[in-house]
Design a protein around this motif. Structure first.
Motif, mmCIF file in Angstrom:
data_model
loop_
_atom_site.group_PDB
_atom_site.id
_atom_site.type_symbol
_atom_site.label_atom_id
_atom_site.label_comp_id
_atom_site.label_asym_id
_atom_site.label_seq_id
_atom_site.Cartn_x
_atom_site.Cartn_y
_atom_site.Cartn_z
ATOM 1 N N UNK A 186 13.194 0.621 0.493
ATOM 2 C CA UNK A 186 13.250 -1.013 0.375
ATOM 3 C C UNK A 186 12.661 -0.572 -0.786
ATOM 4 N N UNK A 187 13.673 -1.276 -1.976
ATOM 5 C CA UNK A 187 12.793 -1.748 -3.799
ATOM 6 C C UNK A 187 12.425 -3.027 -4.229
ATOM 7 N N UNK A 188 11.851 -2.945 -4.701
ATOM 8 C CA UNK A 188 11.573 -4.704 -5.541
ATOM 9 C C UNK A 188 12.107 -4.507 -6.970
ATOM 10 N N UNK A 189 12.745 -4.928 -7.810
ATOM 11 C CA UNK A 189 13.519 -5.206 -8.398
ATOM 12 C C UNK A 189 12.811 -5.935 -9.363
ATOM 13 N N UNK A 190 12.324 -5.905 -10.752
ATOM 14 C CA UNK A 190 11.437 -7.002 -11.205
ATOM 15 C C UNK A 190 11.188 -6.509 -13.123
ATOM 16 N N UNK A 191 12.514 -8.235 -13.521
ATOM 17 C CA UNK A 191 13.322 -8.269 -14.593
ATOM 18 C C UNK A 191 11.886 -8.293 -15.362
ATOM 19 N N UNK A 192 10.412 -9.135 -15.292
ATOM 20 C CA UNK A 192 10.273 -10.098 -16.960
ATOM 21 C C UNK A 192 8.196 -9.397 -16.823
ATOM 22 N N UNK A 243 -1.353 -5.154 -6.647
ATOM 23 C CA UNK A 243 -0.419 -4.304 -7.649
ATOM 24 C C UNK A 243 -0.806 -4.634 -9.069
ATOM 25 N N UNK A 244 -1.177 -5.471 -9.189
ATOM 26 C CA UNK A 244 -2.084 -5.856 -10.980
ATOM 27 C C UNK A 244 -2.689 -4.985 -11.620
ATOM 28 N N UNK A 245 -3.122 -3.767 -10.809
ATOM 29 C CA UNK A 245 -4.447 -2.754 -11.228
ATOM 30 C C UNK A 245 -3.166 -1.440 -11.603
ATOM 31 N N UNK A 246 -2.807 -1.261 -10.786
ATOM 32 C CA UNK A 246 -2.063 -0.069 -11.593
ATOM 33 C C UNK A 246 -0.879 -0.391 -12.634
ATOM 34 N N UNK A 263 11.911 2.552 -21.064
ATOM 35 C CA UNK A 263 13.493 2.035 -21.505
ATOM 36 C C UNK A 263 13.751 0.790 -20.937
ATOM 37 N N UNK A 264 15.217 0.419 -21.589
ATOM 38 C CA UNK A 264 16.021 -0.837 -21.288
ATOM 39 C C UNK A 264 16.328 -1.092 -19.547
ATOM 40 N N UNK A 265 15.630 -1.110 -18.401
ATOM 41 C CA UNK A 265 15.839 -0.506 -17.911
ATOM 42 C C UNK A 265 14.852 -1.764 -16.498
ATOM 43 N N UNK A 266 15.142 -2.297 -15.786
ATOM 44 C CA UNK A 266 13.506 -3.237 -15.049
ATOM 45 C C UNK A 266 13.138 -1.830 -14.277
ATOM 46 N N UNK A 267 11.978 -2.771 -14.447
ATOM 47 C CA UNK A 267 10.419 -1.848 -13.280
ATOM 48 C C UNK A 267 11.196 -1.715 -11.767
ATOM 49 N N UNK A 268 11.068 -1.507 -10.709
ATOM 50 C CA UNK A 268 11.179 -1.032 -9.502
ATOM 51 C C UNK A 268 10.174 -0.518 -9.582
ATOM 52 N N UNK A 269 9.462 -0.768 -7.773
ATOM 53 C CA UNK A 269 8.993 -0.659 -6.782
ATOM 54 C C UNK A 269 9.326 -0.385 -5.793
ATOM 55 N N UNK A 270 9.112 0.909 -4.728
ATOM 56 C CA UNK A 270 9.424 1.397 -3.842
ATOM 57 C C UNK A 270 8.421 1.004 -2.369
ATOM 58 N N UNK A 282 -3.314 0.667 3.752
ATOM 59 C CA UNK A 282 -2.982 2.026 4.292
ATOM 60 C C UNK A 282 -0.891 1.501 3.603
ATOM 61 N N UNK A 283 -0.596 0.575 2.778
ATOM 62 C CA UNK A 283 0.141 0.411 1.952
ATOM 63 C C UNK A 283 0.246 1.236 0.963
ATOM 64 N N UNK A 284 1.906 1.741 0.538
ATOM 65 C CA UNK A 284 1.988 2.764 -0.308
ATOM 66 C C UNK A 284 3.015 2.414 -0.555
ATOM 67 N N UNK A 285 2.998 1.947 -2.493
ATOM 68 C CA UNK A 285 4.064 1.477 -3.063
ATOM 69 C C UNK A 285 4.227 2.783 -4.458
ATOM 70 N N UNK A 286 5.307 3.048 -4.954
ATOM 71 C CA UNK A 286 5.404 3.543 -6.020
ATOM 72 C C UNK A 286 6.362 2.769 -7.486
ATOM 73 N N UNK A 287 5.749 2.317 -7.839
ATOM 74 C CA UNK A 287 5.895 1.765 -9.225
ATOM 75 C C UNK A 287 6.836 3.081 -10.692
ATOM 76 N N UNK A 288 8.062 2.692 -10.217
ATOM 77 C CA UNK A 288 8.456 3.237 -11.791
ATOM 78 C C UNK A 288 9.251 3.111 -12.742
#
Length: 292
Positions: A186-192, A243-246, A263-270, A282-288
């Motif tokens: 599962x991924x969240x894609x954030x454009x702004x 998540x604002x902190x990281x 780069x010109x690519x939206x941020x993604x969270x997995x 205990x939730x784990x989120x990878x911010x890329x």
């Protein structure tokens, strides 16, 4: 041609997504089973079973989780009183709210607010303090690369904190299409940037990674391609509401002091574990962030 069985399942999915929208839009109201069953014109005798079978948890668990997620966000992002937070999230008393919140977050609302706001400011000795010259282990940024990915999901417009609404509906739709399995990502894609773009104009997507063998786009879902490229990512453990902190560290401190540019690519969270059965801390989120 769609079979009668497939048509019926699609109708159930549509009706349950109406319920999910109703919960999010009426989080401060009484959300009993009779009210929710009425939204999708389903017998209360069967609504429980149908919802649990398709959504993967009971309707009461969904409502409780949604209420407390909204409450956690308010505690972090506003100075509203505990009483106001409780009222806004549909609890009849501070005592009932505190009891439910403490059960899920393992600490009372006031202490949760104190801890999370202190972490965000980096101003308390017992919490980690972000320094440019001394990375916290929690914010270990890794340089790597991602292969091209084809994601499918639902668009979300508005407050990023409310993207859970799109994920709830995506879960129901993907379940109907047989796209969910033990290895589904599962991924969240954030454009702004939510601090520079008006809230009503924020765009994001709730998505899953689909196999390359998927022949056609399932009905009701849209597609978004993430290109291959070099990335900077960090793994965060904690509630989605904080998540604002990281993000502040990655974009406000690490990136300006690195040799890279975004780069010109939206941020993604997995999202690496299931919010339905994982304690918030205990939730784990990878911010890329894609870099060049």
């Amino acid at each position: 041609m769609m079979t009668r069985k497939a048509t019926t399942l699609s109708q159930y999915t549509t009706r349950l997504n109406i319920v999910i929208d109703y919960i999010y839009n009426n989080i401060n109201r009484e959300l009993d089973v009779i009210t929710l069953a009425d939204q999708c014109h389903m017998s209360t005798y069967h609504f429980h079973r149908v919802y649990r079978s398709i959504a993967g948890e009971t309707i009461n668990a969904t409502v409780r989780r949604m209420r407390l997620h909204v409450a956690a966000g308010m505690l972090i992002r506003t100075q509203d009183s505990i009483a106001k937070v409780a009222e806004h999230t549909g609890y009849a008393s501070i005592e009932a709210f505190s009891r439910a919140f403490s059960q899920r977050y393992k600490q009372p609302p006031s202490l949760f607010r104190q801890h999370e706001q202190a972490k965000a400011k980096g101003c308390a000795a017992e919490f980690y303090i972000i320094k440019v010259e001394e990375d916290s282990n929690m914010f270990n940024v890794e340089i790597g690369s991602n292969e091209q990915m084809t994601l499918i999901g639902l668009e979300h417009h508005g407050d990023y904190m409310q993207i859970g609404q799109a994920f709830e509906k995506l879960n129901v739709l993907a379940q109907q299409q047989g796209l969910l399995g033990a290895d589904t990502r599962f991924f969240g894609v954030y454009f702004d940037d939510p601090k520079t773009v008006e809230e009503s104009k924020l765009k994001s997507m709730a998505t899953i990674l689909v196999p390359k063998t998927t022949a056609s786009l399932p009905e009701g879902l849209c597609e978004f391609a993430i290109p291959s490229g070099k990335t900077a990512s960090l793994l965060y453990q904690g509630d989605y509401a904080s998540l604002e902190t990281p993000y502040e560290y990655l974009f406000g401190q690490w990136l300006p002091n690195s040799e890279f540019e975004p780069a010109d690519v939206p941020v993604i969270e997995e999202y690496l574990n299931d919010v339905r059965d994982t304690p918030p801390h205990e939730l784990l989120t990878r911010i890329t962030c894609y870099i060049k």
